[in-house]
Write a protein that holds these residues in place. Structure first.
Motif, PDB file in Angstrom:
ATOM      1  N   ALA A  99      12.422   2.712   5.431  1.00 50.60           N
ATOM      2  CA  ALA A  99      11.795   1.535   6.044  1.00 50.60           C
ATOM      3  C   ALA A  99      10.452   1.221   5.371  1.00 50.60           C
ATOM      4  O   ALA A  99      10.143   0.052   5.105  1.00 50.60           O
ATOM      5  CB  ALA A  99      11.615   1.757   7.544  1.00 50.60           C
ATOM      6  N   ILE A 100       9.675   2.241   5.083  1.00 46.95           N
ATOM      7  CA  ILE A 100       8.388   2.038   4.416  1.00 46.95           C
ATOM      8  C   ILE A 100       8.597   1.417   3.031  1.00 46.95           C
ATOM      9  O   ILE A 100       7.890   0.483   2.641  1.00 46.95           O
ATOM     10  CB  ILE A 100       7.596   3.356   4.315  1.00 46.95           C
ATOM     11  N   GLU A 101       9.559   1.930   2.291  1.00 49.51           N
ATOM     12  CA  GLU A 101       9.832   1.384   0.958  1.00 49.51           C
ATOM     13  C   GLU A 101      10.300  -0.070   1.030  1.00 49.51           C
ATOM     14  O   GLU A 101       9.894  -0.895   0.208  1.00 49.51           O
ATOM     15  CB  GLU A 101      10.849   2.250   0.208  1.00 49.51           C
ATOM     16  N   LEU A 102      11.149  -0.392   2.010  1.00 50.70           N
ATOM     17  CA  LEU A 102      11.565  -1.788   2.198  1.00 50.70           C
ATOM     18  C   LEU A 102      10.351  -2.669   2.500  1.00 50.70           C
ATOM     19  O   LEU A 102      10.216  -3.770   1.968  1.00 50.70           O
ATOM     20  CB  LEU A 102      12.580  -1.906   3.335  1.00 50.70           C
ATOM     21  N   ALA A 103       9.472  -2.163   3.363  1.00 51.40           N
ATOM     22  CA  ALA A 103       8.281  -2.933   3.740  1.00 51.40           C
ATOM     23  C   ALA A 103       7.369  -3.150   2.537  1.00 51.40           C
ATOM     24  O   ALA A 103       6.832  -4.247   2.345  1.00 51.40           O
ATOM     25  CB  ALA A 103       7.539  -2.227   4.869  1.00 51.40           C
ATOM     26  N   LYS A 104       7.191  -2.124   1.723  1.00 49.41           N
ATOM     27  CA  LYS A 104       6.350  -2.260   0.528  1.00 49.41           C
ATOM     28  C   LYS A 104       6.950  -3.261  -0.461  1.00 49.41           C
ATOM     29  O   LYS A 104       6.231  -4.002  -1.117  1.00 49.41           O
ATOM     30  CB  LYS A 104       6.183  -0.902  -0.166  1.00 49.41           C
ATOM     31  N   THR A 105       8.286  -3.262  -0.555  1.00 51.01           N
ATOM     32  CA  THR A 105       8.969  -4.117  -1.517  1.00 51.01           C
ATOM     33  C   THR A 105       9.057  -5.562  -1.049  1.00 51.01           C
ATOM     34  O   THR A 105       8.817  -6.483  -1.830  1.00 51.01           O
ATOM     35  CB  THR A 105      10.392  -3.575  -1.798  1.00 51.01           C
ATOM     36  N   TYR A 106       9.398  -5.756   0.212  1.00 49.97           N
ATOM     37  CA  TYR A 106       9.686  -7.110   0.695  1.00 49.97           C
ATOM     38  C   TYR A 106       8.631  -7.687   1.629  1.00 49.97           C
ATOM     39  O   TYR A 106       8.613  -8.896   1.860  1.00 49.97           O
ATOM     40  CB  TYR A 106      11.046  -7.138   1.412  1.00 49.97           C
ATOM     41  N   GLY A 107       7.775  -6.857   2.181  1.00 44.43           N
ATOM     42  CA  GLY A 107       6.780  -7.336   3.139  1.00 44.43           C
ATOM     43  C   GLY A 107       5.467  -7.707   2.477  1.00 44.43           C
ATOM     44  O   GLY A 107       5.358  -7.790   1.253  1.00 44.43           O
ATOM     45  N   GLY A 108       4.480  -7.924   3.318  1.00 42.76           N
ATOM     46  CA  GLY A 108       3.148  -8.273   2.836  1.00 42.76           C
ATOM     47  C   GLY A 108       2.379  -7.046   2.396  1.00 42.76           C
ATOM     48  O   GLY A 108       2.895  -5.924   2.425  1.00 42.76           O
ATOM     49  N   PRO A 109       1.119  -7.233   2.001  1.00 44.10           N
ATOM     50  CA  PRO A 109       0.311  -6.144   1.469  1.00 44.10           C
ATOM     51  C   PRO A 109       0.127  -4.966   2.428  1.00 44.10           C
ATOM     52  O   PRO A 109      -0.002  -3.829   1.990  1.00 44.10           O
ATOM     53  CB  PRO A 109      -1.042  -6.790   1.165  1.00 44.10           C
ATOM     54  N   SER A 110       0.117  -5.217   3.725  1.00 44.42           N
ATOM     55  CA  SER A 110      -0.095  -4.115   4.673  1.00 44.42           C
ATOM     56  C   SER A 110       1.176  -3.727   5.424  1.00 44.42           C
ATOM     57  O   SER A 110       1.133  -2.898   6.337  1.00 44.42           O
ATOM     58  CB  SER A 110      -1.190  -4.496   5.682  1.00 44.42           C
ATOM     59  N   SER A 111       2.308  -4.275   5.030  1.00 43.73           N
ATOM     60  CA  SER A 111       3.565  -4.014   5.742  1.00 43.73           C
ATOM     61  C   SER A 111       3.970  -2.541   5.722  1.00 43.73           C
ATOM     62  O   SER A 111       4.444  -2.015   6.722  1.00 43.73           O
ATOM     63  CB  SER A 111       4.700  -4.864   5.164  1.00 43.73           C
ATOM     64  N   GLY A 112       3.787  -1.883   4.592  1.00 45.13           N
ATOM     65  CA  GLY A 112       4.154  -0.463   4.502  1.00 45.13           C
ATOM     66  C   GLY A 112       3.392   0.379   5.499  1.00 45.13           C
ATOM     67  O   GLY A 112       3.972   1.228   6.193  1.00 45.13           O
ATOM     68  N   LYS A 113       2.086   0.159   5.603  1.00 42.71           N
ATOM     69  CA  LYS A 113       1.262   0.910   6.554  1.00 42.71           C
ATOM     70  C   LYS A 113       1.631   0.562   7.991  1.00 42.71           C
ATOM     71  O   LYS A 113       1.653   1.430   8.868  1.00 42.71           O
ATOM     72  CB  LYS A 113      -0.221   0.637   6.310  1.00 42.71           C
ATOM     73  N   PHE A 114       1.903  -0.714   8.249  1.00 35.49           N
ATOM     74  CA  PHE A 114       2.279  -1.177   9.580  1.00 35.49           C
ATOM     75  C   PHE A 114       3.571  -0.485  10.042  1.00 35.49           C
ATOM     76  O   PHE A 114       3.634   0.095  11.125  1.00 35.49           O
ATOM     77  CB  PHE A 114       2.447  -2.699   9.544  1.00 35.49           C
TER      78      PHE A 114
END
Length: 139
Positions: free
Chosen positions: A101-116
């Protein structure tokens, strides 16, 4: 491909009856060479939708300052997938589900999505009784 499918479904105002067509379209666009995963994708999405009210409640519990309908479509659906995998998919170890999920967030989300995503899923994982990490199974 699950995240792309959930994104389209959510973007189109969640037409659950149209999900088979959305899955087919995503498989046509992105699934070249991985057609054998369609059954897994369909089962995961069906299980996720079956548990959607519970999943959204859990997301809201762990992100009380972020109403689920105000999250980005990408973040919201990555969290839904991560929560489903944490709580109902015994085939995926919890830490793997969180990392994916973190990797998906880093790839497809915004700049803080991975941390969120990490913060929400990590807190949920820490609150899970370890002997009951997967209290239910995928239907």
């Amino acid at each position: 491909m699950i995240m792309q499918t959930l994104y389209q479904w959510d973007f189109k105002d969640q037409p659950t009856a149209a999900m088979p067509a959305i899955i087919d379209q995503v498989m046509t666009e992105f699934g070249i060479g991985v057609e054998d995963t369609k059954e897994y994708i369909t089962e995961t999405i069906t299980g996720l939708l079956d548990h959607l009210p519970e999943i959204d409640t859990l997301v809201q519990t762990y992100a009380p300052n972020w109403p689920i309908d105000e999250m980005s479509i990408v973040d919201r659906n990555i969290l839904r997938l991560g929560v489903f995998e944490l709580k109902w998919n015994q085939g995926i170890p919890p830490k793997v589900a969180i990392n994916e999920a973190i990797e998906l967030a880093k790839t497809y989300g915004g700049p803080s999505s991975g941390k969120f995503v990490n913060g929400i899923l990590g807190a949920m994982y820490n609150d899970m009784p370890k002997e009951e990490e997967h209290p239910n199974t995928t239907p």
